[in-house]
Structure formats: structure tokens, C-alpha cells
Design a protein around this motif. Sequence first.
Motif, PDB file in Angstrom:
ATOM      1  N   THR A 358       1.034  -0.890   0.168  1.00 54.36           N
ATOM      2  CA  THR A 358       0.315   0.132   0.034  1.00 54.36           C
ATOM      3  C   THR A 358       0.559   0.904   0.123  1.00 54.36           C
ATOM      4  OG1 THR A 358      -0.535   0.444   2.593  1.00 54.36           O
ATOM      5  CG2 THR A 358      -1.900  -1.596   1.195  1.00 54.36           C
ATOM      6  N   ARG A 361      -0.327   3.477  -2.744  1.00 48.06           N
ATOM      7  CA  ARG A 361      -0.834   4.009  -2.786  1.00 48.06           C
ATOM      8  C   ARG A 361      -0.977   5.338  -1.725  1.00 48.06           C
ATOM      9  NH1 ARG A 361      -5.779   5.740  -4.766  1.00 48.06           N
ATOM     10  NH2 ARG A 361      -7.876   5.511  -3.528  1.00 48.06           N
ATOM     11  N   VAL A 362      -0.890   4.990  -0.431  1.00 52.74           N
ATOM     12  CA  VAL A 362      -0.696   6.003   0.224  1.00 52.74           C
ATOM     13  C   VAL A 362       0.114   7.439  -0.243  1.00 52.74           C
ATOM     14  CG1 VAL A 362       0.631   7.229   2.351  1.00 52.74           C
ATOM     15  CG2 VAL A 362      -0.394   4.279   2.351  1.00 52.74           C
ATOM     16  N   LEU A 365      -3.160   8.985  -2.451  1.00 49.37           N
ATOM     17  CA  LEU A 365      -4.037   9.773  -1.950  1.00 49.37           C
ATOM     18  C   LEU A 365      -2.700  10.771  -1.776  1.00 49.37           C
ATOM     19  CD1 LEU A 365      -5.682   6.490   0.320  1.00 49.37           C
ATOM     20  CD2 LEU A 365      -6.826   7.572  -1.123  1.00 49.37           C
ATOM     21  N   CYS A 413      -4.492   8.604   4.784  1.00 45.77           N
ATOM     22  CA  CYS A 413      -4.527   7.888   4.229  1.00 45.77           C
ATOM     23  C   CYS A 413      -4.030   6.656   4.155  1.00 45.77           C
ATOM     24  CB  CYS A 413      -2.661   8.800   2.911  1.00 45.77           C
ATOM     25  SG  CYS A 413      -3.098  10.253   2.367  1.00 45.77           S
ATOM     26  N   THR A 414      -2.358   6.201   5.602  1.00 45.14           N
ATOM     27  CA  THR A 414      -2.418   5.012   5.573  1.00 45.14           C
ATOM     28  C   THR A 414      -2.882   4.550   5.880  1.00 45.14           C
ATOM     29  OG1 THR A 414       0.354   6.150   6.302  1.00 45.14           O
ATOM     30  CG2 THR A 414      -0.384   4.416   7.495  1.00 45.14           C
ATOM     31  N   ALA A 417      -5.629   3.195   2.845  1.00 50.65           N
ATOM     32  CA  ALA A 417      -4.775   2.088   1.906  1.00 50.65           C
ATOM     33  C   ALA A 417      -5.315   1.053   2.355  1.00 50.65           C
ATOM     34  CB  ALA A 417      -3.824   2.890   1.485  1.00 50.65           C
ATOM     35  N   GLU A 420      -8.675   0.044   2.215  1.00 51.18           N
ATOM     36  CA  GLU A 420      -9.243  -0.410   0.235  1.00 51.18           C
ATOM     37  C   GLU A 420      -8.610  -1.809   0.599  1.00 51.18           C
ATOM     38  OE1 GLU A 420      -8.922   3.826  -1.185  1.00 51.18           O
ATOM     39  OE2 GLU A 420      -7.309   2.804  -1.240  1.00 51.18           O
ATOM     40  N   LYS A 421      -7.752  -2.004   0.961  1.00 55.15           N
ATOM     41  CA  LYS A 421      -6.621  -3.607   0.589  1.00 55.15           C
ATOM     42  C   LYS A 421      -7.055  -4.845   1.219  1.00 55.15           C
ATOM     43  CE  LYS A 421      -1.994  -5.468   0.342  1.00 55.15           C
ATOM     44  NZ  LYS A 421      -2.330  -5.233  -1.479  1.00 55.15           N
TER      45      LYS A 421
END
Length: 427
Positions: A358, A361-362, A365, A413-414, A417, A420-421
Motif C-alpha cells: 500500500t 497508494r498512500v 492519496l 491516508c495510511t 489505503a 481498501e486493501k
Amino acid sequence: MSSLAHMSAEAISALHRDLTREYEALKDRKLSLDMTRGKPAPEQLDLASGMLALPGNRDHLTESGEDARNYGGLQGLAEVRNLFAPVLGAPAAQIVVGNNSSLAMMHDVLVYALLRGLPGGSRPWSKEEEVSILCPVPGYDRHFALAESFGIKLIPVQLTGEGPDMDEVERLVADARVKAIWCVPQYSNPSGETYGGDTVERLARLKTAASDFRILWDNAYALHHLSDERPHLRNILDACTEAGHPDRPIVFASTSKVTLAGAGLAFLAGSPATVRWYLDSVGKRTIGPDKLNQLRHVRFLKDYKGISDHMEKHRALIAPKFAAVEAAFEGRLEPYGFASWTKPAGGYFIILDVLPGTAGRVVTLAKAAGLALTPAGSTHPYGKDPLDRTLRIAPTYPSLAEVRQAAEAVALCTLLAACEKRIAGEG
């Protein structure tokens, strides 16, 4: 609160909805924050503003009576080398003072090794079929990019908390293609760790297949303490001399984060043979460094106590920023049990390890919310973190209020993400 790994699918979905609403509100704030590089803040640079009036119109003679305005002095002024000898851990005679960038001196060392070869080597590195360099990870992206730009193969070696995995290093240097290792030995960039005494001793005693193997010892954070703790770093020059390999280490440092980042001094130290080799090589490129700037530094900092006192002023400015990041991560991330972060005693960075898969992704975001972070993967050779997990957080440049905002945004954001995962059935 349950850790993320033990939360039900329903609870994770509910958390994701709450985080999404918070994230949309964050984007509506239209932030513009930058935590990409470990730069000193303007307030830190202001600490050295008194240098700009030095050395003065009639004060340009060195201690030996040399006119610092003129050519020459390739090795650097004796008074500067004496002043920074304790920082480099080398006698003044074994130090070279450069201009503002230690990275430029590292560049030159690699170029001269490739084109001319090193003391103890049989031929220039460019004549080898392949040249490799060991890269402790997580590590400094500019080290990696510099070596990669010359076609040198990058080989990652995991850091352990006390330096690189020496069992792996000892295995790898049995290959004659392995010519060097990058090291940031104190408050390492970005892990913050300091090499242990056993690590330094094993580096000094390495049985290498390459006779011209070098330890590129970038002690960039020798003075950059964040607490009252002072780590003991074994002197690499002494250790290698005692082990019978005096030419093995090449030590680098600078005042980039001490005085003025763009107008500081850089340093190289090594054995007498290394210094002769470097000066003979660099003497073809330049007639001499900026000696007025060297005088400026001596007259501003004065002595080692002056350096230490100056760095305490830096500490007063940046230590609260590190504390703010740690507080945000502890408050937002710790309850969920999947993320970890370093609590460095010095240096310029915090490592945040997020849920594997992730990190990229972080960063995405965060960018959409107005926060620029160092790209995911930059802590590894070729920009490829195999776990997509490690992020480098650089708290020094923004104001304290901005750091607090940024740290909360990173934590949000962490979490988002990670949710989401999990919802996607991964992680």
C-alpha cells in the motif's frame, strides 16, 4: 479498539466509510504541503545568517597569511581542516575541503575510480565487465541514483538496526565484481540507525575478492542529534588501518544541514594514499575551492564547541517536528497494529512501514489531498521496494503547524489505503 487484522469485514467497511468522509474533507482544505526532501527549514538557515557578513573587506588573510581571494589551496585551509577533524575522525592532513556538496565529491570519486582506478586496484573500474555496489536498504536514493547513472549494478542488503546484514555482506564481497558499499553510519538516511561496533569491525576486516573494494562512508548526520543521547560510532579509518586495510574507507561529510545548505562546505577524508589520489585527480578539474567561504565558516563557528552550540539551536527547531509526527502516528495508527515507524535519536528522517502493498497508494492519496511525499520505492535500489511498504517521512522543512497537518494526513491516508486493501480481500 481491535487491530485491523482482527476486525470483521463489517467493521472494516464502517471504518472505511468514516475514513473516506474524513479524507474528502481533507481534500476540501486544499492543502499545499511538501515533505519530499530532508531540507533545513528557513528558520534553520537563518541561524547562520551572520556568516553572510564574513569574512569582511579587510579580513581575507588565512592564519598562514594566504590571501583567500586568490587561486590555490586545493586541499582546503588548514584551519578548516583542523576545525572539522573531530567530525571526520581524521587528522587534518588526511582531510580535503570541497565546496558546498559532498554528493559532488562522491560523484568525483566514482568517476575517478571508473576512469583512473583506485590505489590497490589493477585497472580502472570501467575496464571491468561488470561493477557492483552494495546498497543497504532502506537507504539514500541519491546514492543509488548516482551509482546507477554510471551503469554500476545496485545490490540491496537489508539493514538490521545496527547497520547492514554483515553475513550477507561477507558473502557478497567474495565476488570480485563487488567494488564498494554505501554507508550512512550514524542516524542513517532514512532508518535513523547507527552502526554498531561489531558491524564497523566486520566491515574493516572484510575478506574481499576485489583488491580495490571501498567503503563509501557518508557520515552526513554526525552532528545532527535530536536528544541528549550521543551514539558511539567506531572510527572507520582507525578500524580499517588496524585491520590492515587503510585505503578501504573514504569518509564524506558536509555542513549542508549545519550552516547554509546551498553555500556550505563538503569534506572527504581517507588514508594518506587516498588523499594523494583524490587531490591528483581533482587537481585536473579545479585550481582550488572557495576559500573565502572556508574562512567564513571558521570565523562563524570558531571551534568544536561553537559547532556543538550551533547544532543545539537546530535541535530546538526540529526536535518538536519529529515529536509531532510520532504523536500523530501513535494516536492514529498504533491502535490498528499494522504500521510501524522509527523514533530516531538524530538525523533528518522517520521511516513509516505501512501495510505491505500500500505504500504507493498512500503516496497517491496524499498527493490528491495536497501533500507531496517522497515516492514509494525511493528507499530501495532502482526505486523498487519489493514489499511496497516503506515510506520516508521528512519533517524538517515545513513549519511545526504544517508538520502536524501533514502527519495527520499521512496517518489518514495510511489507514484508508489499508482498509481498501482489506476490503479487496488482500493484506
